[in-house]
Design a protein around this motif. Structure first.
Motif, PDB file in Angstrom:
ATOM      1  N   LYS A 286       5.799  -4.109 -15.654  1.00 17.52           N
ATOM      2  CA  LYS A 286       4.788  -3.019 -15.797  1.00 17.52           C
ATOM      3  C   LYS A 286       3.915  -3.201 -14.403  1.00 17.52           C
ATOM      4  N   ALA A 287       3.747  -4.381 -13.907  1.00 19.53           N
ATOM      5  CA  ALA A 287       2.962  -4.613 -12.592  1.00 19.53           C
ATOM      6  C   ALA A 287       3.454  -3.749 -11.476  1.00 19.53           C
ATOM      7  N   ILE A 288       4.978  -3.336 -11.479  1.00 20.46           N
ATOM      8  CA  ILE A 288       5.679  -2.661 -10.439  1.00 20.46           C
ATOM      9  C   ILE A 288       5.349  -1.325 -10.531  1.00 20.46           C
ATOM     10  N   GLU A 289       5.465  -1.025 -11.833  1.00 18.88           N
ATOM     11  CA  GLU A 289       5.592   0.530 -12.210  1.00 18.88           C
ATOM     12  C   GLU A 289       4.052   0.892 -11.990  1.00 18.88           C
ATOM     13  N   THR A 292       3.664   1.127  -8.097  1.00 15.40           N
ATOM     14  CA  THR A 292       4.325   2.315  -7.455  1.00 15.40           C
ATOM     15  C   THR A 292       3.866   3.590  -7.793  1.00 15.40           C
ATOM     16  N   SER A 293       3.381   3.757  -8.913  1.00 12.97           N
ATOM     17  CA  SER A 293       2.347   5.010  -9.387  1.00 12.97           C
ATOM     18  C   SER A 293       1.186   5.116  -8.724  1.00 12.97           C
ATOM     19  N   GLY A 294       0.697   4.024  -8.125  1.00 15.06           N
ATOM     20  CA  GLY A 294      -0.865   4.222  -7.887  1.00 15.06           C
ATOM     21  C   GLY A 294      -1.893   3.970  -8.705  1.00 15.06           C
ATOM     22  N   ALA A 295      -1.442   3.244  -9.795  1.00 17.89           N
ATOM     23  CA  ALA A 295      -2.479   3.099 -10.886  1.00 17.89           C
ATOM     24  C   ALA A 295      -3.385   1.852 -10.373  1.00 17.89           C
ATOM     25  N   ILE A 296      -2.638   0.955  -9.778  1.00 19.60           N
ATOM     26  CA  ILE A 296      -3.223  -0.316  -9.212  1.00 19.60           C
ATOM     27  C   ILE A 296      -3.217  -0.257  -7.537  1.00 19.60           C
ATOM     28  N   ARG A 297      -4.042  -0.571  -6.859  1.00 23.86           N
ATOM     29  CA  ARG A 297      -4.069  -0.755  -5.328  1.00 23.86           C
ATOM     30  C   ARG A 297      -3.554  -1.757  -4.823  1.00 23.86           C
ATOM     31  N   VAL A 298      -3.708  -2.846  -5.382  1.00 20.50           N
ATOM     32  CA  VAL A 298      -3.136  -4.381  -4.814  1.00 20.50           C
ATOM     33  C   VAL A 298      -2.224  -4.862  -5.732  1.00 20.50           C
ATOM     34  N   LEU A 299      -1.114  -5.674  -5.434  1.00 20.23           N
ATOM     35  CA  LEU A 299      -0.172  -6.269  -6.087  1.00 20.23           C
ATOM     36  C   LEU A 299      -0.342  -7.647  -5.499  1.00 20.23           C
ATOM     37  N   SER A 306       9.193 -11.554  -2.513  1.00 19.77           N
ATOM     38  CA  SER A 306       9.312 -11.220  -0.937  1.00 19.77           C
ATOM     39  C   SER A 306      10.544 -10.346  -0.861  1.00 19.77           C
ATOM     40  N   ARG A 307      11.599 -10.647  -1.477  1.00 17.32           N
ATOM     41  CA  ARG A 307      13.046  -9.943  -1.387  1.00 17.32           C
ATOM     42  C   ARG A 307      13.330  -9.268  -2.532  1.00 17.32           C
ATOM     43  N   GLY A 308      12.418  -8.883  -3.491  1.00 24.31           N
ATOM     44  CA  GLY A 308      12.645  -8.312  -4.633  1.00 24.31           C
ATOM     45  C   GLY A 308      12.173  -7.007  -4.837  1.00 24.31           C
ATOM     46  N   ILE A 309      11.284  -6.675  -4.166  1.00 25.75           N
ATOM     47  CA  ILE A 309      10.396  -5.368  -4.235  1.00 25.75           C
ATOM     48  C   ILE A 309      10.703  -4.410  -3.117  1.00 25.75           C
ATOM     49  N   ASP A 310      11.412  -3.212  -3.342  1.00 21.40           N
ATOM     50  CA  ASP A 310      11.565  -2.212  -2.542  1.00 21.40           C
ATOM     51  C   ASP A 310      10.865  -0.946  -2.931  1.00 21.40           C
ATOM     52  N   ILE A 311       9.485  -0.963  -2.496  1.00 25.18           N
ATOM     53  CA  ILE A 311       8.514   0.277  -2.694  1.00 25.18           C
ATOM     54  C   ILE A 311       8.143   0.790  -1.344  1.00 25.18           C
ATOM     55  N   ASN A 312       8.079   2.268  -1.297  1.00 20.53           N
ATOM     56  CA  ASN A 312       8.050   2.968  -0.154  1.00 20.53           C
ATOM     57  C   ASN A 312       6.368   2.931  -0.021  1.00 20.53           C
ATOM     58  N   ASP A 313       6.126   3.242   1.271  1.00 25.40           N
ATOM     59  CA  ASP A 313       4.588   3.423   1.669  1.00 25.40           C
ATOM     60  C   ASP A 313       3.756   2.259   1.300  1.00 25.40           C
ATOM     61  N   VAL A 314       4.126   0.945   1.406  1.00 28.20           N
ATOM     62  CA  VAL A 314       3.314   0.090   1.182  1.00 28.20           C
ATOM     63  C   VAL A 314       2.580  -0.004   2.754  1.00 28.20           C
ATOM     64  N   ASP A 315       1.215   0.060   2.623  1.00 28.52           N
ATOM     65  CA  ASP A 315       0.464   0.213   3.983  1.00 28.52           C
ATOM     66  C   ASP A 315       0.199  -0.990   4.799  1.00 28.52           C
ATOM     67  N   LEU A 316       0.005  -1.898   3.776  1.00 26.28           N
ATOM     68  CA  LEU A 316      -0.384  -3.347   4.399  1.00 26.28           C
ATOM     69  C   LEU A 316       0.116  -4.478   3.405  1.00 26.28           C
ATOM     70  N   VAL A 317       0.481  -5.773   4.314  1.00 26.56           N
ATOM     71  CA  VAL A 317       1.028  -6.711   3.674  1.00 26.56           C
ATOM     72  C   VAL A 317       0.040  -7.988   4.150  1.00 26.56           C
ATOM     73  N   ILE A 318      -0.664  -8.711   3.181  1.00 32.05           N
ATOM     74  CA  ILE A 318      -1.638  -9.852   3.695  1.00 32.05           C
ATOM     75  C   ILE A 318      -1.036 -10.895   3.116  1.00 32.05           C
ATOM     76  N   ASN A 319      -0.763 -12.085   3.919  1.00 34.19           N
ATOM     77  CA  ASN A 319      -0.314 -13.234   3.729  1.00 34.19           C
ATOM     78  C   ASN A 319      -1.603 -14.144   3.349  1.00 34.19           C
ATOM     79  N   TYR A 320      -1.891 -14.536   2.104  1.00 40.03           N
ATOM     80  CA  TYR A 320      -3.192 -15.246   1.783  1.00 40.03           C
ATOM     81  C   TYR A 320      -2.899 -16.727   2.333  1.00 40.03           C
ATOM     82  N   ASN A 321      -1.600 -17.130   2.160  1.00 42.80           N
ATOM     83  CA  ASN A 321      -1.152 -18.364   2.748  1.00 42.80           C
ATOM     84  C   ASN A 321       0.065 -18.098   3.466  1.00 42.80           C
TER      85      ASN A 321
END
Length: 397
Positions: A286-289, A292-299, A306-321
């Motif tokens: 549900k989180a990925i859906e 992907t659909s744009g219902a949520i901005r941040v995951l 880190s190797r299990g999500i293949d989603i196009n158009d990810v604008d930004l990755v933030i490493n909190y740690n």
């Protein structure tokens, strides 16, 4: 210019590729598909997002369409093992899109959900089984999966699977396969354990490599923000004020940190979802859906994604740690700049993160540029201070 037509794939596969907009193969596909169509074993070194799924699945779909076989109950023609449920799901979705105009059936076998529907699917026999290793081994040992008709065995993200402790399980599966079968092993890195595994299960393989091991994608703009640990949340919120970034993944190294960041963002009216191992598969899907659909901005996710999500158009990755294992940095930031696009990766670095940042820079072979002009900046010595030499006085004679 090489295109998919040059591989002389069946018309139904070529039509499916046109429908989904695949015209020109990626470098890993260009190097792998001809060898796999010839029936060769293959060792591939490639990062996520390079097109590996099509590289190993198109040849097997071609083989199964051109040479149909009647499957006995609980048998399959191909096994594809991948380390995470998300990756298994996405591999199967790609196979469904490639084979939708041909008579090829695939099914997903993974933990976190009831095994009953999976057992029913296996009872009928299925061409391609895409599975996580733990659930696959469990069903195999119970007799629900039989291997005597397997023609192709694929290990995707093999290094991650071995990190999860499945070395002996993979060897056990390989030992039960028919003598005549094709084996394909893809890995993002090539540690000694992968070399040993490759030597055990591959027969005179073709080796393909499309990028230097542990390199990062050139089209990703990388930078690091130094700050005090107590200011990380303020810095994070200030970065999210940039509304031009509409699809963002934040990586944390622990589940409790994910929950804290999600709570912080929810209080700040940021639409957010989360992925970590404590969630059910339904919650993770549900989180990925929603993302992907744009219902949520941040995951917000742990390294399970880190190797299990293949989603196009990810604008930004933030490493909190910063990740304790430097190789995960490469996989994390690889969630952006997919399929030749550009992307941005930012890392928040407190004093505890410094040794991990040094390890990352050593691994990727370059320094990550520092952003100094932000309100929460704190100076840290990035290089280890050199030990002072002890003065030894001149011995008097």
């Amino acid at each position: 210019m090489v295109d998919f037509n040059s591989f002389k794939l069946s018309k139904c596969i070529q039509d499916a590729l046109v429908d989904i907009g695949h015209v020109k193969p990626t470098p890993i596909q260009e190097k792998s598909i001809p060898a796999l169509l010839e029936g060769r074993d293959l060792l591939g070194i490639a990062q996520t997002g390079t097109g590996k799924t099509a590289a190993f699945s198109l040849p097997m779909i071609e083989k199964f369409i051109s040479n149909e076989v009647k499957l006995m109950p609980n048998h399959c023609r191909a096994i594809i093992l991948a380390p995470t449920r998300e990756l298994v799901t996405q591999i199967n979705e790609s196979i469904l899109s490639f084979s939708k105009k041909g008579n090829v059936r695939s099914t997903v076998i993974m933990g976190g959900v009831s095994s009953a529907p999976q057992v029913i699917a296996l009872n009928e026999g299925v061409d391609i089984v895409v599975a996580t290793p733990g659930r696959f081994i469990d069903l195999m040992e119970q007799g629900f999966i039989k291997l005597s008709q397997v023609e192709t065995f694929v290990l995707d993200e093999a290094d991650m699977m071995l990190d999860m402790g499945f070395y002996e399980g993979v060897i056990d599966i390989a030992s039960k396969l028919p003598n005549l079968h094709q084996t394909v092993l893809f890995s993002a890195t090539m540690p000694k354990e992968i070399e040993t595994l490759a030597n055990q299960i591959l027969n005179k393989p073709v080796k393909v490599e499309v990028a230097a091991q542990s390199s990062t994608v050139d089209k990703i703009e990388q930078s690091v923000y130094f700050t005090l640990a107590e200011n990380k949340n303020y810095l994070l919120l200030s970065l999210l004020e940039d509304k031009t970034k509409s699809r963002i993944i934040i990586f944390c190294k622990a589940k409790y940190a994910v929950s804290e960041v999600v709570e912080l963002l929810a209080r700040s009216d940021v639409s957010v979802g989360e992925i970590h191992s404590n969630l059910t598969q339904g919650q993770r899907n549900k989180a990925i859906e929603d993302f992907t659909s744009g219902a949520i901005r941040v995951l917000v996710a742990t390294d399970i994604a880190s190797r299990g999500i293949d989603i196009n158009d990810v604008d930004l990755v933030i490493n909190y740690n910063m990740p304790e294992d430097a190789t995960y940095y490469v996989h994390r930031i690889g969630r952006t700049a997919r399929a030749g696009r550009e992307g941005v990766a930012l890392s928040l670095c407190s004093e505890k993160d410094l040794p991990f940042l040094r390890n990352v820079q050593k691994l990727i072979g370059k320094n990550i540029s520092q952003v100094l002009d932000h309100p929460f900046h704190h100076d840290y010595p990035l290089s280890k201070p050199k030990a002072k030499k002890r003065y030894k006085g001149r011995r008097r004679r």
